[in-house]
Write a protein that holds these residues in place. Structure first.
Motif: not given
Length: 269
Positions: A212-236
């Motif tokens: 859902t859009q709500e789940t995607l937004k919470s996921f983005l918010g969590y990992y945007i705050a962790k700018s040191q984490v890098f991954d590929s499209n498939g990894g994300w």
């Protein structure tokens, strides 16, 4: 990461570019040799994501928003034209920009090289004629200079720690195309590729409708705050599928708890 960048300092000064802008434009100048062409009502553009810029030019910036601001500066300088689709930034050179690596007679100083597995590679004089430049390498030296600096790394840290990690990496490689294996930090405009996220959700026992859009937004918010984490499209997408599964499990537990509370009160749910 792109190893070699050719900067025309004379034109950079003449056009009023700073070092960051010149570095980025030298990269954008070669995009037609490898980037995907996109036909629009205004003509042909080339797909160039902000994440791609961050991945290929680590000396420039590690922030997609900064990369986009620099692209806009090049657009304002009349060197490129910007456009976009719903998911990616589009660029093309102007006539002024095409003069970047040309001599007075119109020929190219540094011809755009052909793509090599999606990357451009221009061999230096020392690579073509090693016997004419300096001494020969010692017998124990590395044959591939681009791999220097990796031999001292702790190889144990690069190996999967258990069978679950091995299976996880295999799943990613099977599902994820080679072109989607560029690592980047999460950013607000990221849209998970439908085919990749659907495949990862299927492996997690879920369907695309579970995202859902709500789940995607919470996921983005969590990992945007962790700018040191890098991954590929498939990894994300793999991380997102795990996130959705966890959120779904939490929702089921909360529903069961609520049902138990109502049952104690004699109310059927």
């Amino acid at each position: 990461m792109q190893f070699t960048i050719h900067i025309n300092q004379s034109l950079a000064v003449e056009w009023g570019l700073n070092a960051q802008q010149a570095l980025l434009f030298a990269f954008v100048y070669e995009c037609p040799s490898w980037a995907k062409p996109v036909k629009t009502d205004s003509g042909i553009y080339f797909a160039l994501s902000k994440a791609k810029i961050v991945e290929e030019l680590p000396l420039l910036t590690d922030k997609p928003d900064t990369a986009y601001r620099l692209l806009r500066a090049l657009n304002a300088a009349g060197l490129i034209e910007l456009s976009s689709t719903s998911s990616i930034t589009l660029v093309r050179l102007t006539e002024k920009g095409k003069a970047w690596n040309r001599k007075l007679d119109g020929s190219e100083k540094y011809p755009i090289s052909q793509p090599f597995n999606g990357r451009k590679k221009i061999r230096s004089t020392s690579e073509k004629f090693p016997s004419k430049v300096g001494k020969k390498s010692d017998s124990g030296s590395e044959k591939s200079p681009t791999n220097q600096g990796t031999s001292n790394q702790d190889t144990n840290q690069q190996q999967p720690r258990d069978l679950a990690q091995v299976i996880e990496q295999q799943d990613r490689k099977v599902i994820e195309p080679q072109g989607d294996r560029q690592n980047f930090a999460m950013f607000a405009e990221w849209n998970p590729p439908t085919n990749l996220v659907a495949a990862q959700l299927k492996l997690a026992g879920l369907t695309l409708e579970a995202l859902t859009q709500e789940t995607l937004k919470s996921f983005l918010g969590y990992y945007i705050a962790k700018s040191q984490v890098f991954d590929s499209n498939g990894g994300w997408c793999f991380r997102l599928a795990k996130w959705v599964k966890t959120e779904k499990a939490k929702g089921a537990v909360e529903h069961e708890d609520a049902g138990a509370d109502w049952a104690k009160k004699g109310v059927r749910v």
